[in-house]
Design a protein around this motif. Structure first.
Motif, PDB file in Angstrom:
ATOM      1  N   PRO A  76       0.919  -1.097   0.081  1.00 36.48           N
ATOM      2  CA  PRO A  76       0.148  -0.044   0.063  1.00 36.48           C
ATOM      3  C   PRO A  76       0.771   1.315  -0.026  1.00 36.48           C
ATOM      4  N   THR A  77       0.223   2.185  -0.625  1.00 38.28           N
ATOM      5  CA  THR A  77       0.908   3.582  -0.390  1.00 38.28           C
ATOM      6  C   THR A  77       1.598   3.991   1.009  1.00 38.28           C
ATOM      7  N   GLY A  78       2.622   4.426   1.048  1.00 36.06           N
ATOM      8  CA  GLY A  78       3.301   4.669   2.112  1.00 36.06           C
ATOM      9  C   GLY A  78       4.944   4.778   2.295  1.00 36.06           C
ATOM     10  N   GLY A  79       5.341   5.598   3.098  1.00 30.63           N
ATOM     11  CA  GLY A  79       6.935   5.781   3.316  1.00 30.63           C
ATOM     12  C   GLY A  79       7.515   6.292   1.973  1.00 30.63           C
ATOM     13  N   GLY A  80       6.671   7.134   1.369  1.00 29.76           N
ATOM     14  CA  GLY A  80       7.303   7.853   0.271  1.00 29.76           C
ATOM     15  C   GLY A  80       7.173   6.868  -0.998  1.00 29.76           C
ATOM     16  N   GLN A  81       6.788   5.507  -0.869  1.00 24.10           N
ATOM     17  CA  GLN A  81       6.664   4.392  -2.022  1.00 24.10           C
ATOM     18  C   GLN A  81       5.210   4.358  -2.239  1.00 24.10           C
ATOM     19  N   PRO A  82       5.032   4.473  -3.818  1.00 22.03           N
ATOM     20  CA  PRO A  82       3.641   4.175  -4.339  1.00 22.03           C
ATOM     21  C   PRO A  82       3.099   2.861  -4.037  1.00 22.03           C
ATOM     22  N   HIS A  83       1.996   2.577  -4.206  1.00 19.91           N
ATOM     23  CA  HIS A  83       1.337   1.490  -3.908  1.00 19.91           C
ATOM     24  C   HIS A  83       1.531   0.278  -5.283  1.00 19.91           C
ATOM     25  N   ASP A  84       1.393  -0.997  -5.133  1.00 18.29           N
ATOM     26  CA  ASP A  84       1.467  -1.878  -6.370  1.00 18.29           C
ATOM     27  C   ASP A  84       0.150  -1.811  -7.208  1.00 18.29           C
ATOM     28  N   ILE A  85       0.124  -2.436  -8.325  1.00 19.11           N
ATOM     29  CA  ILE A  85      -0.950  -2.596  -9.158  1.00 19.11           C
ATOM     30  C   ILE A  85      -0.853  -4.064  -9.346  1.00 19.11           C
ATOM     31  N   GLN A 103      21.557  14.867   6.416  1.00 14.68           N
ATOM     32  CA  GLN A 103      20.397  14.172   6.396  1.00 14.68           C
ATOM     33  C   GLN A 103      19.250  13.925   5.546  1.00 14.68           C
ATOM     34  N   THR A 104      18.600  13.045   5.068  1.00 16.65           N
ATOM     35  CA  THR A 104      17.401  13.004   4.566  1.00 16.65           C
ATOM     36  C   THR A 104      16.359  13.168   5.238  1.00 16.65           C
ATOM     37  N   VAL A 105      15.249  14.087   4.959  1.00 18.49           N
ATOM     38  CA  VAL A 105      14.272  14.514   5.692  1.00 18.49           C
ATOM     39  C   VAL A 105      12.999  13.983   5.243  1.00 18.49           C
ATOM     40  N   SER A 106      12.881  13.693   3.754  1.00 16.44           N
ATOM     41  CA  SER A 106      11.690  13.057   3.031  1.00 16.44           C
ATOM     42  C   SER A 106      12.035  12.459   1.876  1.00 16.44           C
ATOM     43  N   PHE A 107      11.473  11.441   1.353  1.00  7.87           N
ATOM     44  CA  PHE A 107      11.483  10.940   0.126  1.00  7.87           C
ATOM     45  C   PHE A 107      10.138  10.958  -0.768  1.00  7.87           C
ATOM     46  N   HIS A 108      10.535  11.024  -1.914  1.00  8.78           N
ATOM     47  CA  HIS A 108       9.329  10.785  -2.749  1.00  8.78           C
ATOM     48  C   HIS A 108       9.484   9.910  -3.972  1.00  8.78           C
ATOM     49  N   ILE A 143      14.729  13.432  -2.994  1.00 10.16           N
ATOM     50  CA  ILE A 143      14.934  13.406  -1.505  1.00 10.16           C
ATOM     51  C   ILE A 143      15.157  14.856  -1.141  1.00 10.16           C
ATOM     52  N   ASP A 144      14.661  15.277   0.041  1.00 12.49           N
ATOM     53  CA  ASP A 144      15.040  16.377   0.642  1.00 12.49           C
ATOM     54  C   ASP A 144      16.064  16.357   1.588  1.00 12.49           C
ATOM     55  N   ILE A 145      17.336  17.187   1.574  1.00 13.02           N
ATOM     56  CA  ILE A 145      18.462  17.030   2.630  1.00 13.02           C
ATOM     57  C   ILE A 145      18.249  18.235   3.138  1.00 13.02           C
ATOM     58  N   ASN A 146      18.870  18.288   4.400  1.00 16.06           N
ATOM     59  CA  ASN A 146      19.036  19.162   5.311  1.00 16.06           C
ATOM     60  C   ASN A 146      19.924  20.146   5.281  1.00 16.06           C
ATOM     61  N   VAL A 147      19.949  20.749   4.065  1.00 21.77           N
ATOM     62  CA  VAL A 147      21.310  21.590   3.556  1.00 21.77           C
ATOM     63  C   VAL A 147      20.591  22.678   2.859  1.00 21.77           C
TER      64      VAL A 147
END
Length: 402
Positions: free
Chosen positions: A42-51, A116-121, A129-133
């Motif tokens: 299922p969609t979550g953790g920055g990863q899309p769902h399977d089909i 550090q990575t603060v988010s992932f898509h 990824i968004d990094i804290n710099v």
């Protein structure tokens, strides 16, 4: 109702058999089923769902809602029925490559530059990824990319392990764990230790390749765009087609594309400058012609004109040119442009009319907006009346007093 998550045990499960525990329709009309076990992520953790499919019925979305893993299907499936589930493997493996690649890239940023990575898509075409710099140099991006690809070439194992909260202290985690039980670690030995519920290959070599595409500032962070695995090949193919097309159209080899493009940009800039100069000359000529059409209303010398397809910038230049030529003019210009009305009101210093006030009292007739100063104002609105009618309304307001 509890659903056993098969993808936690083995990301390579492509098909499975399950029993339907719930088959319902949501308020929006979408059918979903709940299974006793599933390999669909299922969609979550920055990863899309399977089909994929359940009994040859398309599964087009998978979401975890209030602890339930809902499989959204194109038509209902009978309750308590046995289902044969099949994962779309091409998409699953792509997600596995991208997610594992993100772990490797984030670890490289963290290890070597303490970013550090603060988010992932994980997008359909590109990941980020968004990094804290707040800024990233090309040299550092190249270094991280090289390190990440070396980890891939080493073909290190990617292991998953279930641990207790007490056991977490045995691992050098990159970020804190948000759960206190059912803790799943994804581990690249001697490189990366992360709590993660996503799908991953069993070795770094299966990621294939990582390519950083570009990056941009996002408030106080930096968003880094990248692709992994088969997506790198698609990016290369797409860019190669573009380069080949440009070399043909510009009649230059690839190594001279930048030089040729810079030359074209300079040439276009010069052409735009020449065009602007010619347009100003035309507007100068139009201004001279308009001075022969002065009307007098209540002892006020007025030049009014309705145009077709003149831009606001052209109206402004024309108005400034006219009041610059004489010190006793009120200028009212309206243009029917892009199926909207635009108007400029301007006056010479000797005229005492407040054209900003005149404009603002007239704009409601066309549901318009605008403003300016006492001697120069502009605005625009809807074409609910003609340009000529709008000019008549302006003259009327002058006569009755604004």
């Amino acid at each position: 109702m509890f659903t056993e998550k098969l993808y936690y045990k083995d990301s390579y499960i492509r098909s499975f058999t399950a029993t339907v525990l719930k088959s319902e329709m949501e308020d929006d009309g979408r059918y979903f089923v709940l299974l006793d076990k599933t390999a669909f992520y299922p969609t979550g953790g920055g990863q899309p769902h399977d089909i994929g499919k359940l009994n040859n019925i398309e599964v087009y979305d998978v979401q975890e809602v209030e602890g339930e893993i809902r499989h959204y299907v194109e038509q209902p499936i009978e309750l308590h029925k046995k289902c044969e589930g099949v994962i779309n493997w091409d998409i699953r493996f792509d997600h596995m490559q991208q997610h594992a690649g993100q772990h490797i890239l984030s670890a490289a940023f963290d290890d070597h530059f303490n970013y550090q990575t603060v988010s992932f898509h994980l997008g359909k075409e590109i990941c980020s990824i968004d990094i804290n710099v707040d800024s990233l140099s090309a040299d550092k991006a190249d270094k991280v990319e090289q390190i990440a690809n070396n980890i891939i070439l080493e073909n290190r194992s990617i292991d998953t392990k279930w641990v207790t909260q007490e056991e977490l202290s045995n691992y050098r985690l990159r970020k804190s764990i948000s759960v206190s039980e059912n803790i799943r670690l994804v581990i690249i030995p001697d490189f990366d230790y992360n709590g993660c519920g996503g799908t991953h290959p069993t070795s770094t070599g299966q990621v294939g390749l990582i390519k950083i595409l570009h990056w941009e500032k996002q408030k106080k962070q930096t968003r880094v765009y990248f692709v992994c695995g088969n997506r790198v090949l698609r990016q290369l193919q797409n860019k190669h087609h573009v380069v080949q097309d440009l070399t043909t159209k510009l009649s230059v080899p690839q190594e001279k594309l930048v030089e040729k493009t810079e030359g074209i940009l300079v040439q276009n800039k010069n052409l735009e400058k020449n065009i602007n100069e010619l347009n100003n000359q035309i507007l100068e000529f139009e201004a001279i012609q308009l001075t022969n059409q002065i009307e007098i209303h209540d002892d006020i010398k007025i030049i009014k004109m309705a145009f077709q397809d003149k831009t606001m910038a052209e109206l402004q230049v024309l108005a400034r040119t006219l009041i610059g030529k004489r010190n006793d003019l009120l200028v009212l210009l309206v243009s029917d442009y892009d199926n909207k009305l635009q108007l400029v009101c301007a006056r010479s210093e000797s005229i005492e009319i407040n054209v900003n006030q005149l404009l603002k009292q007239t704009l409601p007739l066309i549901n318009g907006r605008g403003g300016g100063k006492e001697n120069f104002a502009q605005g625009g609105g809807e074409k609910v009346i003609s340009a000529e009618q709008l000019l008549l309304e302006l003259i009327h307001k002058i006569k009755v007093g604004i």
